[in-house]
Scaffold this active site. Structure first.
Site, mmCIF file in Angstrom:
data_model
loop_
_atom_site.group_PDB
_atom_site.id
_atom_site.type_symbol
_atom_site.label_atom_id
_atom_site.label_comp_id
_atom_site.label_asym_id
_atom_site.label_seq_id
_atom_site.Cartn_x
_atom_site.Cartn_y
_atom_site.Cartn_z
ATOM 1 N N ASP A 22 -132.722 17.306 43.644
ATOM 2 C CA ASP A 22 -132.356 18.720 43.780
ATOM 3 C C ASP A 22 -133.243 19.447 44.798
ATOM 4 O OD1 ASP A 22 -130.799 20.918 43.220
ATOM 5 O OD2 ASP A 22 -131.997 21.548 41.492
ATOM 6 N N ASN A 70 -120.308 20.092 40.619
ATOM 7 C CA ASN A 70 -120.500 20.400 42.046
ATOM 8 C C ASN A 70 -119.189 20.672 42.799
ATOM 9 O OD1 ASN A 70 -123.382 18.180 42.335
ATOM 10 N ND2 ASN A 70 -123.356 20.410 42.145
HETATM 11 C C1 IPE Z 1 -127.692 18.693 39.892
HETATM 12 O O1 IPE Z 1 -128.101 19.680 40.766
HETATM 13 C C2 IPE Z 1 -126.668 17.811 40.546
HETATM 14 C C3 IPE Z 1 -127.157 16.925 41.603
HETATM 15 C C4 IPE Z 1 -128.396 16.819 42.018
HETATM 16 C C5 IPE Z 1 -126.158 16.081 42.209
HETATM 17 P P1 IPE Z 1 -127.419 21.120 40.787
HETATM 18 O O2 IPE Z 1 -128.143 21.920 41.810
HETATM 19 O O3 IPE Z 1 -125.962 20.986 40.941
HETATM 20 O O4 IPE Z 1 -127.731 21.644 39.314
HETATM 21 P P2 IPE Z 1 -127.821 23.128 38.760
HETATM 22 O O5 IPE Z 1 -126.615 23.855 39.267
HETATM 23 O O6 IPE Z 1 -129.088 23.709 39.283
HETATM 24 O O7 IPE Z 1 -127.854 22.971 37.290
HETATM 25 C C1 IPE Z 2 -129.039 18.884 45.424
HETATM 26 O O1 IPE Z 2 -129.430 19.966 46.187
HETATM 27 C C2 IPE Z 2 -127.867 18.136 46.014
HETATM 28 C C3 IPE Z 2 -126.619 18.305 45.255
HETATM 29 C C4 IPE Z 2 -126.471 19.031 44.182
HETATM 30 C C5 IPE Z 2 -125.462 17.628 45.773
HETATM 31 P P1 IPE Z 2 -128.762 21.389 46.047
HETATM 32 O O2 IPE Z 2 -127.624 21.469 47.000
HETATM 33 O O3 IPE Z 2 -128.424 21.698 44.634
HETATM 34 O O4 IPE Z 2 -129.942 22.319 46.549
HETATM 35 P P2 IPE Z 2 -130.392 23.694 45.946
HETATM 36 O O5 IPE Z 2 -130.649 23.488 44.491
HETATM 37 O O6 IPE Z 2 -129.275 24.658 46.197
HETATM 38 O O7 IPE Z 2 -131.631 24.032 46.719
HETATM 39 MG MG MG Z 3 -129.475 22.530 43.109
#
Ligand code: IPE
Ligand code: IPE
Ligand code: MG
Length: 242
Positions: A22, A70
């Site tokens: 993340d 997502n």
């Molecule tokens: C979790 O991250 C999913 C992945 C890393 C693929 P998210 O960024 O989607 O999770 P939330 O929204 O903070 O819970």
């Molecule tokens: C994790 O990074 C990757 C996926 C969830 C696919 P994020 O895209 O959630 O990055 P932040 O949390 O918005 O910084």
């Molecule tokens: Mg995220």
């Protein structure tokens, strides 16, 4: 002096490490770049960390690539994430000499034909590999996975193949992960959030949890080593009073 290396394995190397990658969006934002640039950088980190985990002697690694939640992101972000997955699968599959066994979890019904083909190729081409098992969670949700296993169990019971009374944690767990991948020992989440976000709900049941503020794109071998060292200091009691 690193505690973990293949030559002198420490006693407490986790067998299975799962990672919630993340913070890609925030990494890009800090640099004034589009979120997709963060995902591109994150994919590089993934390839780097696979090698690092292998070098520390970890046997199973599972990465959260795309959650069932997502899909709610913009079409542009979703399609760029899917494209990146396709590109990186090519690379992973082509690392033949790395001996990695590839495996996927998550529902395939919403994925493109092209991506599914690459996933199947990856699984097939790495079937005989004997190195680390790398599982990529794509269109994955922990609850969705449990519901799928419950449907399977119900269907087998309906057909008279299994007795509902015979269902226990072992046999139900086998319906979730039929290929003998063990439960998670260490679950790492980068990016500072303190939650599971629907990741490996069943398999994380007794995992040691490790959270770091480091954004996934910045996550280095040193950071991984810090997590593994922390794991080796934990006392896993599994409910016992030792
Ligand atoms: C979790 O991250 C999913 C992945 C890393 C693929 P998210 O960024 O989607 O999770 P939330 O929204 O903070 O819970
Ligand atoms: C994790 O990074 C990757 C996926 C969830 C696919 P994020 O895209 O959630 O990055 P932040 O949390 O918005 O910084
Ligand atoms: Mg995220």
């Amino acid at each position: 002096m690193p505690v973990f290396n293949k030559e002198a394995p420490a006693v407490n190397v986790p067998q299975h490490v799962a990672i919630i990658m993340d913070g890609n969006g925030r990494w890009a934002k800090k640099r004034g770049l589009p979120r997709t640039a963060g995902h591109r950088e994150g994919a590089k980190t993934l390839r780097r960390i696979i090698r690092d985990l292998d070098s520390f002697g970890v046997k199973y690694a599972t990465f959260y690539c795309f959650s069932t939640e997502n899909w709610s992101r913009s079409e542009e972000e979703v399609s760029s994430l899917m494209k990146l997955l396709e590109e990186n699968l090519d690379d992973l599959v082509n690392y033949k000499d790395e001996n990695i066994k590839l495996r996927f979890i998550g529902g395939r019904e919403r994925l493109s034909e092209n991506l599914i083909k690459k996933m199947e190729n990856g699984e097939r081409n790495s079937l005989g590999h004997t190195g680390m098992t790398v599982t990529l969670a794509i269109n994955y949700g922990g609850r969705d996975e449990i519901v799928r296993a419950a449907k399977k169990a119900a269907s087998l019971a309906k057909q008279g193949i299994i007795d509902p009374e015979s269902i226990d944690e072992q046999s139900f767990g086998d319906m979730i992960a039929a290929d003998g991948v063990p439960d998670v020992d260490l679950m790492i989440r980068t990016g500072g959030e303190l939650r599971l976000s629907n990741f490996l709900i069943w398999e994380n049941s007794y995992a040691e949890l490790y959270f770091t503020d480091t954004l996934w794109c910045d996550f280095s071998k040193k950071d991984l080593e810090a997590a593994l060292n922390e794991f080796s200091r934990r006392s896993r009691r599994f409910g016992d009073a030792k």
